[in-house]
Write a protein that holds these residues in place. Structure first.
Motif, PDB file in Angstrom:
ATOM      1  N   ILE A 131       0.837  -1.204   0.000  1.00 30.39           N
ATOM      2  CA  ILE A 131       0.000   0.000   0.000  1.00 30.39           C
ATOM      3  C   ILE A 131       0.871   1.253   0.000  1.00 30.39           C
ATOM      4  O   ILE A 131       1.762   1.394   0.833  1.00 30.39           O
ATOM      5  N   ASN A 132       0.598   2.165  -0.930  1.00 34.60           N
ATOM      6  CA  ASN A 132       1.177   3.503  -0.889  1.00 34.60           C
ATOM      7  C   ASN A 132       0.015   4.429  -0.523  1.00 34.60           C
ATOM      8  O   ASN A 132      -0.839   4.709  -1.373  1.00 34.60           O
ATOM      9  N   PRO A 133      -0.059   4.885   0.735  1.00 41.33           N
ATOM     10  CA  PRO A 133      -1.270   5.567   1.210  1.00 41.33           C
ATOM     11  C   PRO A 133      -1.352   7.038   0.788  1.00 41.33           C
ATOM     12  O   PRO A 133      -1.429   7.955   1.600  1.00 41.33           O
ATOM     13  N   THR A 134      -1.347   7.234  -0.518  1.00 41.49           N
ATOM     14  CA  THR A 134      -1.394   8.573  -1.086  1.00 41.49           C
ATOM     15  C   THR A 134      -2.187   8.516  -2.391  1.00 41.49           C
ATOM     16  O   THR A 134      -2.808   7.505  -2.710  1.00 41.49           O
ATOM     17  N   TYR A 135      -2.135   9.595  -3.157  1.00 45.43           N
ATOM     18  CA  TYR A 135      -2.813   9.646  -4.460  1.00 45.43           C
ATOM     19  C   TYR A 135      -1.768   9.789  -5.553  1.00 45.43           C
ATOM     20  O   TYR A 135      -0.937  10.693  -5.515  1.00 45.43           O
TER      21      TYR A 135
END
Length: 259
Positions: A131-135
């Protein structure tokens, strides 16, 4: 703890930019970069985690041995880099354990794409760091997901590090394109807030990617690759050590948070 990790895989990224590259070149380029990474880690005497595809692992038995004998962690990056089936979760774990003689407890999906946590648990993994918890336009919008580690479906989820508040991603492209002083400032802010840093890179970044005709990469991908990347990572690790931030593998990190 600083969680340095490297997604070591067959170098198939040129296909995304409408370039052809032979399988031999895919392996050779990633092999060269993996050696550069291992040399850097040896120089600084720090441990890291290598998320490896089975396809790449089968072609670098000597480097798999070097990774494990140097005290680094080997984890799964799937069976192939550009092909995924649910059964690959278990198959890659079993095959990597067979090739390395080590227990494989972690998984990272290629290109940080979504993966079913129930299937991760069924395959026997302890943790998932996909998971890369950004946009990122055209990739994902993960603003709704926790910035820091959490448990889901009995699997520990360890997202890639993003800065507090604005969730600026600290992944490989940021490392290449930001002034190193700015990247360090973001890393320090994130570490102070979260008490750990989870940043990831690839072996081919440590090779020269400037041949546009061959690879087709835009300037933001080519920037600071090859020797420049080696020098940049050398400085970054030296700076992290000067801050007395401890380094460790994901397995070591999990032991600290379970106590």
């Amino acid at each position: 703890m600083v969680l340095l990790s490297f997604d070591i895989e067959e170098f198939d990224m040129p296909f995304e930019y409408n370039r052809d590259i032979s399988f031999a070149d895919q392996i050779s380029i990633s092999r060269t970069g993996t050696i550069a990474i291992l040399d850097l880690l040896d120089k600084h005497q720090v441990k890291a985690t290598f998320f490896c595809t089975v396809t790449f692992a089968e072609n670098i038995p000597d480097l798999i041995k070097r990774i494990t004998e140097s005290g680094h962690e080997l984890a799964s990056h799937g069976y192939y880099h550009s092909d995924f089936k649910t059964e690959h979760l278990l198959q890659s774990k079993i095959k990597l354990e067979e090739l390395s003689g080590k227990e494989i407890t972690g998984y990272r999906m290629a290109r940080m794409m979504p993966v079913d946590e129930k299937e991760i648990e069924k395959a026997g993994y302890t943790y998932n760091t996909s998971i890369n918890p950004t946009y990122l336009p055209g990739r994902y919008n993960n603003f709704h997901i926790s910035r820091t580690f959490f448990t889901k479906q009995n699997v520990l989820q360890i997202p890639a590090s993003v800065s507090p508040v604005v969730r600026f991603p600290l992944f490989w492209l940021s490392f290449h394109n930001l002034p190193l002083s700015i990247y360090k400032a973001l890393a320090r802010w994130t570490y102070r807030k979260d008490h750990y840093l989870n940043v990831y890179f690839h072996p081919w970044e440590f090779t020269d990617l400037n041949d546009f005709e061959r690879f087709g990469f835009p300037a933001y991908v080519r920037k600071n690759t090859g020797n420049q990347m080696v020098e940049r990572m050398d400085k970054f690790i030296h700076w992290l050590k000067s801050k007395n931030y401890p380094f460790g593998t994901f397995q070591q990190f999990i032991k600290t948070i379970n106590h």
